[in-house]
Scaffold this motif. Structure first.
Motif, PDB file in Angstrom:
ATOM      1  N   GLY A 324      13.460 -25.008  37.106  1.00  0.00           N
ATOM      2  CA  GLY A 324      13.596 -23.693  36.495  1.00  0.00           C
ATOM      3  C   GLY A 324      13.546 -23.777  34.984  1.00  0.00           C
ATOM      4  N   ALA A 325      14.173 -24.779  34.419  1.00  0.00           N
ATOM      5  CA  ALA A 325      14.155 -24.955  32.966  1.00  0.00           C
ATOM      6  C   ALA A 325      12.751 -25.259  32.486  1.00  0.00           C
ATOM      7  CB  ALA A 325      15.117 -26.075  32.575  1.00  0.00           C
ATOM      8  N   ALA A 326      12.008 -26.078  33.275  1.00  0.00           N
ATOM      9  CA  ALA A 326      10.632 -26.405  32.902  1.00  0.00           C
ATOM     10  C   ALA A 326       9.750 -25.162  32.950  1.00  0.00           C
ATOM     11  CB  ALA A 326      10.079 -27.478  33.826  1.00  0.00           C
ATOM     12  N   ASN A 327       9.924 -24.336  34.006  1.00  0.00           N
ATOM     13  CA  ASN A 327       9.146 -23.094  34.108  1.00  0.00           C
ATOM     14  C   ASN A 327       9.461 -22.167  32.958  1.00  0.00           C
ATOM     15  OD1 ASN A 327       8.005 -24.037  36.452  1.00  0.00           O
ATOM     16  ND2 ASN A 327       9.485 -22.999  37.800  1.00  0.00           N
ATOM     17  N   GLY A 328      10.686 -22.057  32.588  1.00  0.00           N
ATOM     18  CA  GLY A 328      11.064 -21.213  31.459  1.00  0.00           C
ATOM     19  C   GLY A 328      10.457 -21.717  30.168  1.00  0.00           C
ATOM     20  N   LEU A 329      10.390 -23.020  29.967  1.00  0.00           N
ATOM     21  CA  LEU A 329       9.804 -23.597  28.754  1.00  0.00           C
ATOM     22  C   LEU A 329       8.305 -23.323  28.691  1.00  0.00           C
ATOM     23  CD1 LEU A 329      10.341 -25.317  26.250  1.00  0.00           C
ATOM     24  CD2 LEU A 329       9.871 -27.348  27.635  1.00  0.00           C
ATOM     25  N   SER A 330       7.604 -23.385  29.825  1.00  0.00           N
ATOM     26  CA  SER A 330       6.153 -23.109  29.857  1.00  0.00           C
ATOM     27  C   SER A 330       5.881 -21.662  29.481  1.00  0.00           C
ATOM     28  CB  SER A 330       5.608 -23.399  31.256  1.00  0.00           C
ATOM     29  OG  SER A 330       5.812 -24.760  31.587  1.00  0.00           O
ATOM     30  N   ALA A 331       6.690 -20.756  29.979  1.00  0.00           N
ATOM     31  CA  ALA A 331       6.497 -19.340  29.642  1.00  0.00           C
ATOM     32  C   ALA A 331       6.669 -19.116  28.151  1.00  0.00           C
ATOM     33  CB  ALA A 331       7.490 -18.492  30.437  1.00  0.00           C
ATOM     34  N   LYS A 332       7.646 -19.785  27.583  1.00  0.00           N
ATOM     35  CA  LYS A 332       7.881 -19.639  26.153  1.00  0.00           C
ATOM     36  C   LYS A 332       6.723 -20.216  25.341  1.00  0.00           C
ATOM     37  CE  LYS A 332      11.446 -20.516  22.668  1.00  0.00           C
ATOM     38  NZ  LYS A 332      12.763 -21.139  22.423  1.00  0.00           N
ATOM     39  N   GLN A 333       6.274 -21.373  25.794  1.00  0.00           N
ATOM     40  CA  GLN A 333       5.130 -21.972  25.114  1.00  0.00           C
ATOM     41  C   GLN A 333       3.891 -21.088  25.246  1.00  0.00           C
ATOM     42  OE1 GLN A 333       4.765 -25.827  26.870  1.00  0.00           O
ATOM     43  NE2 GLN A 333       6.245 -26.784  25.470  1.00  0.00           N
ATOM     44  N   LYS A 334       3.732 -20.502  26.431  1.00  0.00           N
ATOM     45  CA  LYS A 334       2.575 -19.615  26.646  1.00  0.00           C
ATOM     46  C   LYS A 334       2.632 -18.418  25.707  1.00  0.00           C
ATOM     47  CE  LYS A 334       0.069 -17.275  30.340  1.00  0.00           C
ATOM     48  NZ  LYS A 334       0.067 -16.947  31.791  1.00  0.00           N
ATOM     49  N   GLU A 335       3.822 -17.857  25.551  1.00  0.00           N
ATOM     50  CA  GLU A 335       3.984 -16.718  24.644  1.00  0.00           C
ATOM     51  C   GLU A 335       3.665 -17.112  23.207  1.00  0.00           C
ATOM     52  OE1 GLU A 335       7.463 -13.480  23.406  1.00  0.00           O
ATOM     53  OE2 GLU A 335       7.848 -15.066  24.885  1.00  0.00           O
ATOM     54  N   GLU A 337       1.737 -19.564  22.352  1.00  0.00           N
ATOM     55  CA  GLU A 337       0.290 -19.789  22.265  1.00  0.00           C
ATOM     56  C   GLU A 337      -0.456 -18.466  22.074  1.00  0.00           C
ATOM     57  OE1 GLU A 337      -1.628 -22.431  22.234  1.00  0.00           O
ATOM     58  OE2 GLU A 337      -0.020 -23.898  22.297  1.00  0.00           O
ATOM     59  N   GLU A 338      -0.028 -17.455  22.828  1.00  0.00           N
ATOM     60  CA  GLU A 338      -0.677 -16.144  22.701  1.00  0.00           C
ATOM     61  C   GLU A 338      -0.480 -15.563  21.310  1.00  0.00           C
ATOM     62  OE1 GLU A 338       0.902 -13.798  25.819  1.00  0.00           O
ATOM     63  OE2 GLU A 338      -0.255 -14.791  27.415  1.00  0.00           O
ATOM     64  N   LYS A 339       0.727 -15.715  20.798  1.00  0.00           N
ATOM     65  CA  LYS A 339       0.985 -15.227  19.432  1.00  0.00           C
ATOM     66  C   LYS A 339       0.122 -15.964  18.417  1.00  0.00           C
ATOM     67  CE  LYS A 339       5.758 -13.699  20.072  1.00  0.00           C
ATOM     68  NZ  LYS A 339       7.167 -13.887  19.670  1.00  0.00           N
ATOM     69  N   LYS A 340       0.012 -17.272  18.642  1.00  0.00           N
ATOM     70  CA  LYS A 340      -0.784 -18.080  17.717  1.00  0.00           C
ATOM     71  C   LYS A 340      -2.255 -17.678  17.779  1.00  0.00           C
ATOM     72  CE  LYS A 340      -1.674 -22.911  16.523  1.00  0.00           C
ATOM     73  NZ  LYS A 340      -1.415 -24.319  16.892  1.00  0.00           N
ATOM     74  N   LYS A 341      -2.765 -17.438  18.991  1.00  0.00           N
ATOM     75  CA  LYS A 341      -4.155 -17.017  19.154  1.00  0.00           C
ATOM     76  C   LYS A 341      -4.390 -15.655  18.526  1.00  0.00           C
ATOM     77  CE  LYS A 341      -5.153 -19.595  23.400  1.00  0.00           C
ATOM     78  NZ  LYS A 341      -5.503 -19.478  24.839  1.00  0.00           N
ATOM     79  N   ALA A 342      -3.447 -14.746  18.715  1.00  0.00           N
ATOM     80  CA  ALA A 342      -3.590 -13.410  18.118  1.00  0.00           C
ATOM     81  C   ALA A 342      -3.616 -13.494  16.605  1.00  0.00           C
ATOM     82  CB  ALA A 342      -2.440 -12.522  18.596  1.00  0.00           C
ATOM     83  N   LYS A 343      -2.757 -14.373  16.089  1.00  0.00           N
ATOM     84  CA  LYS A 343      -2.704 -14.532  14.640  1.00  0.00           C
ATOM     85  C   LYS A 343      -4.009 -15.115  14.106  1.00  0.00           C
ATOM     86  CE  LYS A 343       0.334 -16.397  11.047  1.00  0.00           C
ATOM     87  NZ  LYS A 343       1.569 -17.186  10.791  1.00  0.00           N
ATOM     88  N   GLU A 344      -4.526 -16.111  14.817  1.00  0.00           N
ATOM     89  CA  GLU A 344      -5.792 -16.716  14.411  1.00  0.00           C
ATOM     90  C   GLU A 344      -6.944 -15.711  14.522  1.00  0.00           C
ATOM     91  OE1 GLU A 344      -6.224 -20.105  16.851  1.00  0.00           O
ATOM     92  OE2 GLU A 344      -4.793 -21.357  15.703  1.00  0.00           O
ATOM     93  N   GLU A 345      -6.927 -14.892  15.580  1.00  0.00           N
ATOM     94  CA  GLU A 345      -7.969 -13.869  15.763  1.00  0.00           C
ATOM     95  C   GLU A 345      -7.919 -12.845  14.630  1.00  0.00           C
ATOM     96  OE1 GLU A 345     -11.198 -12.068  17.629  1.00  0.00           O
ATOM     97  OE2 GLU A 345     -10.223 -14.019  17.955  1.00  0.00           O
ATOM     98  N   ALA A 346      -6.697 -12.453  14.248  1.00  0.00           N
ATOM     99  CA  ALA A 346      -6.554 -11.491  13.146  1.00  0.00           C
ATOM    100  C   ALA A 346      -7.047 -12.086  11.841  1.00  0.00           C
ATOM    101  CB  ALA A 346      -5.087 -11.075  13.024  1.00  0.00           C
ATOM    102  N   LYS A 347      -6.730 -13.370  11.658  1.00  0.00           N
ATOM    103  CA  LYS A 347      -7.172 -14.041  10.439  1.00  0.00           C
ATOM    104  C   LYS A 347      -8.698 -14.150  10.400  1.00  0.00           C
ATOM    105  CE  LYS A 347      -6.362 -18.213   7.724  1.00  0.00           C
ATOM    106  NZ  LYS A 347      -5.677 -19.522   7.678  1.00  0.00           N
ATOM    107  N   ARG A 348      -9.265 -14.472  11.570  1.00  0.00           N
ATOM    108  CA  ARG A 348     -10.725 -14.585  11.641  1.00  0.00           C
ATOM    109  C   ARG A 348     -11.390 -13.232  11.362  1.00  0.00           C
ATOM    110  NH1 ARG A 348     -14.496 -13.599  15.199  1.00  0.00           N
ATOM    111  NH2 ARG A 348     -12.971 -12.923  16.773  1.00  0.00           N
ATOM    112  N   LYS A 349     -10.850 -12.172  11.932  1.00  0.00           N
ATOM    113  CA  LYS A 349     -11.420 -10.842  11.679  1.00  0.00           C
ATOM    114  C   LYS A 349     -11.293 -10.475  10.220  1.00  0.00           C
ATOM    115  CE  LYS A 349     -10.777  -8.834  16.271  1.00  0.00           C
ATOM    116  NZ  LYS A 349     -10.127  -7.737  17.057  1.00  0.00           N
ATOM    117  N   GLU A 350     -10.158 -10.840   9.637  1.00  0.00           N
ATOM    118  CA  GLU A 350      -9.971 -10.526   8.212  1.00  0.00           C
ATOM    119  C   GLU A 350     -10.995 -11.259   7.348  1.00  0.00           C
ATOM    120  OE1 GLU A 350      -6.391 -10.669   4.849  1.00  0.00           O
ATOM    121  OE2 GLU A 350      -6.029 -11.364   6.893  1.00  0.00           O
ATOM    122  N   GLU A 351     -11.252 -12.526   7.703  1.00  0.00           N
ATOM    123  CA  GLU A 351     -12.253 -13.292   6.959  1.00  0.00           C
ATOM    124  C   GLU A 351     -13.650 -12.689   7.134  1.00  0.00           C
ATOM    125  OE1 GLU A 351     -11.837 -17.216   8.363  1.00  0.00           O
ATOM    126  OE2 GLU A 351     -10.023 -17.681   7.207  1.00  0.00           O
TER     127      GLU A 351
END
Length: 387
Positions: A324-335, A337-351
């Protein structure tokens, strides 16, 4: 109906030569005041009646009840508490014992201590011996017709007293007590354990076995079998103690006696060697017997199965917790990752927007320059001069 008879008593006349005694010249001692303190059974009875507000009849009933209670506890005729020993029933086979076969006799039974055995105190042994002597002394049977073995049984009483009042010899006798040797066979078998449907069979039948064997332990106190809900530490401590059981039990009492009057050294040495060998053999057999009981108890102990099941459930619960702890950690990492991708996408669009704006600006400047050149060329054509 009682009849009363009056008898007249006439004192005899005084002798003719009687004269009254002459007065003494000694002075009378002076009067001294003495303080008397009430004491004695009569005064104590009076105090009890006064304190508890009892009538004479009620007090007598209490006294009778107290006497009955003391009688049940074994108070002798002289008021001495005999601790309730020495009054056991004496069967015929006990009274006809042969004094020469004293090694084969139950000394506790001879003194009326069968219910106490190795737990009997020195005082209880002495009291029982005194009661038996008063009852079976040969002088009390002198002149009585009939064949009596009181003389032989009296010798058995004396021998029992001799053995049980000697600490070393008593320990030797306790090691081979015939009463407990008969009970040693009362150990549950594997078949009985397997076929039983009683959940308490194991504890009902093995607890008395270990209680009997505990008397031989050098180390005290001895851990007993315990209950079903005993902890793992208690169960492991119990079997660890009994697998390393240190027994003081010895078998010198069964030694073969050296022939009386024999002066042959070789015979004595041979007998001593034989006795030593037999003691070692019996000791080895007894150790193996006790180890077999412990092995059987360990194999049949329901607590072992319970402890293993509890440990298995604990491991599974721990494993589920980690999953259960491992599953919870993966979800957090996934979130993340999504935030990081969104940030990179926004940066790319801005460029891209920045580049697009820069290119639009260049295109606008180039268009302005082209229009400016076109206007210059048009003005030069109108003037007739080369641009």
């Amino acid at each position: 109906m009682a009849h009363t008879i009056d008898i007249s008593v006439v004192p005899p006349p005084l002798k003719s030569d009687w004269n009254p005694p002459a007065p003494s010249g000694n002075s009378v001692s002076p009067l001294v005041e003495r303080r008397l303190l009430p004491a004695g059974p009569a005064y104590l009875a009076h105090v009890k009646r006064a304190v508890h507000k009892l009538t004479f009849e009620e007090h007598d009933k209490h006294v009778e009840a107290e006497n009955e209670r003391l009688g049940l506890n074994g108070t002798g005729a002289n008021g001495e508490d005999d601790l309730g020993v020495g009054d056991e029933e004496e069967p015929e086979d006990l009274l006809t014992l042969d004094a020469k076969e004293w090694k084969k006799q139950d000394h506790y039974a001879v003194l009326g201590l069968s219910h106490l055995r190795y737990k009997a105190t020195d005082d209880q042994i002495k009291i029982a011996h005194r009661k038996k002597v008063l009852k079976h002394h040969p002088d009390k049977k002198a002149g009585i017709a009939g064949d009596s073995n009181d003389d032989g049984f009296f010798k058995c009483i004396q021998k029992a007293m001799e053995v049980l009042t000697n600490p070393e010899r008593r320990r030797q006798f306790d090691s081979v007590d015939p009463h407990y040797e008969d009970l040693e066979s009362e150990v549950p078998t594997e078949k009985q354990i397997k076929n039983t449907k009683d959940p308490q069979f194991f504890f009902k039948n093995f607890a008395p076995v270990f209680e009997r064997e505990a008397r031989f332990s050098r180390k005290q106190p001895v851990p007993m079998l315990g209950a079903y809900d005993a902890s793992k530490q208690e169960v492991e401590g119990f079997y660890d103690f009994w697998y390393n059981f240190d027994s003081w039990r010895s078998f010198e009492y069964l030694d073969k006696e050296i022939n009386e009057g024999s002066d042959n050294r070789d015979d004595k040495r041979y007998t001593e060697k034989k006795n030593k060998s037999e003691r070692a053999r019996r000791k080895k057999e007894d150790t193996a017997r006790l180890r077999g009981i412990v092995d059987l108890a360990l194999a049949a102990d329901p607590r072992i199965k319970r402890i293993k099941q509890e440990e298995k459930e604990a491991r599974e619960a721990k494993k589920k917790g980690k999953t259960g702890a491992a599953n919870g950690l993966s979800a957090k990492q996934k979130e993340e990752e999504e935030k990081k991708k969104a940030k990179e996408e926004a940066k790319r669009k801005e460029e891209e927007d920045t580049i697009a704006r820069a290119e639009a600006k260049k295109a606008k400047a180039a268009a302005a320059n082209a229009a400016k050149k076109a206007r210059r060329a048009a003005r030069a054509t109108e003037d007739g001069t080369p641009a």
